[in-house]
Design a protein around this motif. Structure first.
Motif, mmCIF file in Angstrom:
data_model
loop_
_atom_site.group_PDB
_atom_site.id
_atom_site.type_symbol
_atom_site.label_atom_id
_atom_site.label_comp_id
_atom_site.label_asym_id
_atom_site.label_seq_id
_atom_site.Cartn_x
_atom_site.Cartn_y
_atom_site.Cartn_z
ATOM 1 N N LYS A 52 0.848 -1.197 0.000
ATOM 2 C CA LYS A 52 0.000 0.000 0.000
ATOM 3 C C LYS A 52 0.875 1.234 0.000
ATOM 4 N N LYS A 53 0.476 2.201 -0.797
ATOM 5 C CA LYS A 53 1.216 3.456 -0.843
ATOM 6 C C LYS A 53 0.628 4.407 0.188
ATOM 7 N N ASP A 54 1.497 5.108 0.898
ATOM 8 C CA ASP A 54 1.037 6.059 1.947
ATOM 9 C C ASP A 54 0.627 7.371 1.351
#
Length: 92
Positions: free
Chosen positions: A90-92
């Motif tokens: 997951k990208k922040d």
């Protein structure tokens, strides 16, 4: 010398079959198969280490070359696997 021709034949068949199999693998499956080949290269590293300890100079040199090539394959496999897994984070 009597075993050279049969061994050369087996080697050439292995090269041909390996090339045909690799070229038929779709790109989607290439990375998981490469990470799975790390186990095979690990076994090659163990065999190469045993060959390097041999008193025969030719066996020692070939074992060292196998050790270097298998190590490069294992490290490359881990790098590609890490890159593949980073695509699913997951990208922040």
């Amino acid at each position: 010398m009597d075993a050279f021709i049969p061994l050369l034949t087996i080697f050439m068949l292995a090269v041909f079959v390996g090339f045909e199999i690799i070229t038929k693998v779709p790109p989607l499956l290439h990375t998981p198969l490469m990470s799975g080949s790390n186990a095979i290269s690990g076994i090659t590293i163990i065999g190469a280490l045993l060959s390097v300890a041999s008193p025969n100079r030719t066996t020692m040199i070939l074992g060292f070359l196998a050790l270097v090539i298998a190590t490069v394959n294992v490290v490359g496999g881990f790098l590609v696997t890490n890159r593949m897994l980073s695509m699913f984070r997951k990208k922040d």
